[in-house]
Design a protein around this motif. Structure first.
Motif, PDB file in Angstrom:
ATOM      1  N   LEU A   1       4.612   9.589  -7.870  1.00 41.26           N
ATOM      2  CA  LEU A   1       5.695   9.850  -8.826  1.00 41.26           C
ATOM      3  C   LEU A   1       5.256   9.821 -10.283  1.00 41.26           C
ATOM      4  O   LEU A   1       6.025  10.185 -11.174  1.00 41.26           O
ATOM      5  CB  LEU A   1       6.811   8.795  -8.641  1.00 41.26           C
ATOM      6  CG  LEU A   1       7.647   8.886  -7.367  1.00 41.26           C
ATOM      7  CD1 LEU A   1       8.544   7.654  -7.255  1.00 41.26           C
ATOM      8  CD2 LEU A   1       8.501  10.163  -7.375  1.00 41.26           C
ATOM      9  N   SER A   2       4.052   9.355 -10.555  1.00 38.68           N
ATOM     10  CA  SER A   2       3.653   9.083 -11.946  1.00 38.68           C
ATOM     11  C   SER A   2       3.659  10.329 -12.820  1.00 38.68           C
ATOM     12  O   SER A   2       3.814  10.238 -14.040  1.00 38.68           O
ATOM     13  CB  SER A   2       2.265   8.427 -11.975  1.00 38.68           C
ATOM     14  OG  SER A   2       1.293   9.340 -11.471  1.00 38.68           O
TER      15      SER A   2
ATOM     16  N   ARG B   1      14.162   5.533  -9.100  1.00 46.00           N
ATOM     17  CA  ARG B   1      13.336   5.297  -7.913  1.00 46.00           C
ATOM     18  C   ARG B   1      12.289   4.225  -8.193  1.00 46.00           C
ATOM     19  O   ARG B   1      12.013   3.373  -7.321  1.00 46.00           O
ATOM     20  CB  ARG B   1      12.648   6.600  -7.472  1.00 46.00           C
ATOM     21  CG  ARG B   1      11.799   6.463  -6.206  1.00 46.00           C
ATOM     22  CD  ARG B   1      12.600   5.913  -5.061  1.00 46.00           C
ATOM     23  NE  ARG B   1      11.768   5.669  -3.878  1.00 46.00           N
ATOM     24  CZ  ARG B   1      12.122   4.886  -2.869  1.00 46.00           C
ATOM     25  NH1 ARG B   1      13.306   4.263  -2.884  1.00 46.00           N
ATOM     26  NH2 ARG B   1      11.324   4.710  -1.832  1.00 46.00           N
ATOM     27  N   TYR B   2      11.728   4.218  -9.400  1.00 50.53           N
ATOM     28  CA  TYR B   2      10.763   3.163  -9.747  1.00 50.53           C
ATOM     29  C   TYR B   2      11.440   1.782  -9.701  1.00 50.53           C
ATOM     30  O   TYR B   2      10.822   0.796  -9.291  1.00 50.53           O
ATOM     31  CB  TYR B   2      10.162   3.417 -11.135  1.00 50.53           C
ATOM     32  CG  TYR B   2       8.886   4.240 -11.087  1.00 50.53           C
ATOM     33  CD1 TYR B   2       7.807   3.839 -10.310  1.00 50.53           C
ATOM     34  CD2 TYR B   2       8.774   5.421 -11.831  1.00 50.53           C
ATOM     35  CE1 TYR B   2       6.635   4.585 -10.278  1.00 50.53           C
ATOM     36  CE2 TYR B   2       7.613   6.176 -11.798  1.00 50.53           C
ATOM     37  CZ  TYR B   2       6.553   5.755 -11.011  1.00 50.53           C
ATOM     38  OH  TYR B   2       5.399   6.498 -10.959  1.00 50.53           O
TER      39      TYR B   2
ATOM     40  N   GLU C   1       0.847  -1.199   0.000  1.00 51.53           N
ATOM     41  CA  GLU C   1       0.000   0.000   0.000  1.00 51.53           C
ATOM     42  C   GLU C   1       0.885   1.252   0.000  1.00 51.53           C
ATOM     43  O   GLU C   1       0.622   2.225  -0.734  1.00 51.53           O
ATOM     44  CB  GLU C   1      -0.901   0.003   1.244  1.00 51.53           C
ATOM     45  CG  GLU C   1      -2.031  -1.020   1.216  1.00 51.53           C
ATOM     46  CD  GLU C   1      -3.233  -0.547   0.429  1.00 51.53           C
ATOM     47  OE1 GLU C   1      -3.129   0.492  -0.246  1.00 51.53           O
ATOM     48  OE2 GLU C   1      -4.273  -1.242   0.476  1.00 51.53           O
ATOM     49  N   ARG C   2       1.959   1.230   0.814  1.00 55.16           N
ATOM     50  CA  ARG C   2       2.886   2.370   0.871  1.00 55.16           C
ATOM     51  C   ARG C   2       3.602   2.535  -0.468  1.00 55.16           C
ATOM     52  O   ARG C   2       3.758   3.672  -0.960  1.00 55.16           O
ATOM     53  CB  ARG C   2       3.887   2.145   2.003  1.00 55.16           C
ATOM     54  CG  ARG C   2       4.955   3.218   2.103  1.00 55.16           C
ATOM     55  CD  ARG C   2       5.898   2.961   3.253  1.00 55.16           C
ATOM     56  NE  ARG C   2       6.570   1.673   3.138  1.00 55.16           N
ATOM     57  CZ  ARG C   2       7.599   1.444   2.333  1.00 55.16           C
ATOM     58  NH1 ARG C   2       8.056   2.404   1.537  1.00 55.16           N
ATOM     59  NH2 ARG C   2       8.171   0.269   2.310  1.00 55.16           N
ATOM     60  N   LEU C   3       4.061   1.416  -1.081  1.00 54.98           N
ATOM     61  CA  LEU C   3       4.753   1.489  -2.365  1.00 54.98           C
ATOM     62  C   LEU C   3       3.831   2.016  -3.459  1.00 54.98           C
ATOM     63  O   LEU C   3       4.251   2.799  -4.331  1.00 54.98           O
ATOM     64  CB  LEU C   3       5.289   0.100  -2.748  1.00 54.98           C
ATOM     65  CG  LEU C   3       6.371  -0.474  -1.826  1.00 54.98           C
ATOM     66  CD1 LEU C   3       6.725  -1.887  -2.259  1.00 54.98           C
ATOM     67  CD2 LEU C   3       7.609   0.410  -1.837  1.00 54.98           C
ATOM     68  N   VAL C   4       2.571   1.588  -3.440  1.00 53.55           N
ATOM     69  CA  VAL C   4       1.603   2.060  -4.440  1.00 53.55           C
ATOM     70  C   VAL C   4       1.391   3.561  -4.287  1.00 53.55           C
ATOM     71  O   VAL C   4       1.352   4.314  -5.281  1.00 53.55           O
ATOM     72  CB  VAL C   4       0.266   1.308  -4.281  1.00 53.55           C
ATOM     73  CG1 VAL C   4      -0.845   2.009  -5.057  1.00 53.55           C
ATOM     74  CG2 VAL C   4       0.394  -0.126  -4.784  1.00 53.55           C
TER      75      VAL C   4
ATOM     76  N   VAL D   1       2.110   5.152 -16.526  1.00 54.32           N
ATOM     77  CA  VAL D   1       1.847   6.566 -16.823  1.00 54.32           C
ATOM     78  C   VAL D   1       3.165   7.318 -16.976  1.00 54.32           C
ATOM     79  O   VAL D   1       3.375   8.077 -17.941  1.00 54.32           O
ATOM     80  CB  VAL D   1       0.996   7.192 -15.698  1.00 54.32           C
ATOM     81  CG1 VAL D   1       0.944   8.723 -15.857  1.00 54.32           C
ATOM     82  CG2 VAL D   1      -0.416   6.622 -15.729  1.00 54.32           C
ATOM     83  N   PHE D   2       4.082   7.097 -16.018  1.00 53.93           N
ATOM     84  CA  PHE D   2       5.375   7.792 -16.062  1.00 53.93           C
ATOM     85  C   PHE D   2       6.185   7.389 -17.291  1.00 53.93           C
ATOM     86  O   PHE D   2       6.684   8.237 -18.037  1.00 53.93           O
ATOM     87  CB  PHE D   2       6.167   7.487 -14.783  1.00 53.93           C
ATOM     88  CG  PHE D   2       7.603   7.920 -14.861  1.00 53.93           C
ATOM     89  CD1 PHE D   2       7.952   9.255 -14.686  1.00 53.93           C
ATOM     90  CD2 PHE D   2       8.611   7.002 -15.132  1.00 53.93           C
ATOM     91  CE1 PHE D   2       9.278   9.665 -14.774  1.00 53.93           C
ATOM     92  CE2 PHE D   2       9.938   7.406 -15.221  1.00 53.93           C
ATOM     93  CZ  PHE D   2      10.272   8.744 -15.048  1.00 53.93           C
TER      94      PHE D   2
END
Length: 409
Positions: free
Chosen positions: A212-213, A224-225, A203-206, A256-257
């Motif tokens: 960042l997207s 970072r991704y 959940e935190r990573l999402v 998206v990114f």
């Protein structure tokens, strides 16, 4: 008075039967003629014959228990001993005695059979207990659980032992099952806890991935991704009902990114594709230098190709190993040719090689002389041992001679 071989009727109407112990009174008869009296009691005898025959057949062909068989024998023996029939009563007693022996033999046979079945059942239950205790330590939760359930069904199908033995074995069997269930429960409880922890981590990573997207800081954000993906893989799986949804959100944010970055870098990709084409042409030009003939000419030509190579910009990352590998192949061939040239022109190395070859040749010649001498003296064991040593020295000599050839002779 009337009589037959096994009985008679006297003038008073008393009926007798003849036995090995003498005549025995059967009964009195006043309802008809003496012949009718004998016929009546002979029918009684025939009835006993039929009953004994039926009992013999039951003993031989059915699973009549020894207890019931003995009761039937005793009942028939009472009738025979009552002397209320005319016929060969001693023969009937003999048949009943033989039947007793048969029943006793059958009783002993069944006793032994029960003992054998009990031993087999004990062995089978001990085997079940041993397997259950081994399964209790297994981490193959599904397979071991199914096998333990199967063992319970097998146990239920086995005969009971004496109470003490059966209870002791069942206690071990039940304890093994309980131990496995306890371990399995603890395992899945721990797994649930781990999956819940994985869910919170993901959940935190999402959340960070979605934040960042929209970034246009392409390099650091892409890095970072990659870090977030490594953390995602290290987090383990969440519960099934959460895992797919979390992954779709996480992957969607990255898409998206990277879609935005790809659009911006499309022009650069076209430039890199053109660079790749130029480098492939240079790699092909370099490969035409193989095999290396004139080292000096090949070295100068490769230097020229390499200068033009360095002047060209980047190529697509996925194509880089292949095209650079083609250049490295030519570069390695040049290095090997230079090393071979150096070895050919290095007098110290040649001298060392010639010295080693001479030493090995002398050792081989010496060993051959010793072998011939040992054979002449009849010492075959020593000769065999020396021949094994000769094989090793000869192999070293062959290798040294091959190396010496690199120096041109």
């Amino acid at each position: 008075m009337s009589s037959d071989p096994w009985g008679r009727v006297d003038e008073t109407g008393t009926v007798y039967v003849r036995t090995a112990d003498g005549e025995q009174v059967v009964g009195s008869w006043a309802a008809g003629s003496p012949e009718e009296a004998l016929a009546y009691f002979e029918r009684k005898y025939e009835g006993l014959v039929v009953e004994i025959g039926l009992l013999e057949k039951r003993v031989q062909t059915t699973d009549l228990s020894a207890k019931d068989a003995q009761a039937a024998i005793d009942h028939l023996r009472e009738q025979v001993d009552a002397h209320h029939a005319v016929g060969d009563l001693d023969a009937l007693r003999g048949r009943l005695d033989k039947l007793v022996a048969t029943v006793e033999a059958r009783r002993e046979e069944r006793k032994q059979q029960r003992a054998k079945q009990s031993d087999e059942a004990r062995k089978a239950k001990e085997d079940l207990v041993t397997e259950a205790e081994q399964l209790a330590q297994s981490d193959q939760w599904r397979a071991a659980g199914e096998r333990l359930r199967s063992l319970v069904d097998t146990w239920k199908g086995l005969p009971r032992l004496d109470r003490k033995s059966d209870d002791e074995l069942w206690h071990r069997f039940s304890h093994a099952r309980s131990a496995f269930s306890k371990r399995r429960k603890a395992h899945f409880a721990q797994l649930d806890a781990q999956r819940e922890e994985a869910r919170r981590t993901k959940e935190r990573l999402v959340a960070e991935a979605e934040a960042l997207s929209g970034s246009t800081d392409w390099g650091p954000t892409a890095a970072r991704y990659r870090e977030l993906m490594a953390q995602w893989k290290a987090a383990g799986r969440a519960q099934r009902e959460h895992e797919d949804d979390l992954w779709n959100r996480f992957r969607g944010a990255q898409d998206v990114f990277f879609a935005a970055r790809s659009s911006l870098f499309a022009e650069r990709d076209a430039e890199q594709a053109e660079n790749l084409k130029l480098k492939e042409e240079l790699a092909e030009e370099a490969q035409k230098l193989l095999p290396i003939g004139d080292l000096k000419t090949a070295r100068a030509a490769f230097r020229s190709i390499n200068e033009r190579w360095e002047a060209i910009g980047h190529v697509p990352r996925d194509a880089r190993p292949k095209v650079e590998g083609r250049m490295h192949t030519v570069e390695r061939a040049l290095q090997e040719a230079e090393e071979a040239e150096w070895r050919r022109t290095n007098p110290e190395a040649r001298a060392r090689a010639e010295g080693l070859t001479g030493q090995l040749q002398a050792a081989v010649d010496k060993l051959r002389g010793q072998i011939d001498q040992a054979r002449a003296q009849g010492n075959n064991a020593k000769a065999d041992k020396l021949e094994r040593e000769l094989e090793g020295r000869q192999a070293l000599l062959d290798q040294a001679l091959k190396g010496l050839q690199e120096f041109g002779g």
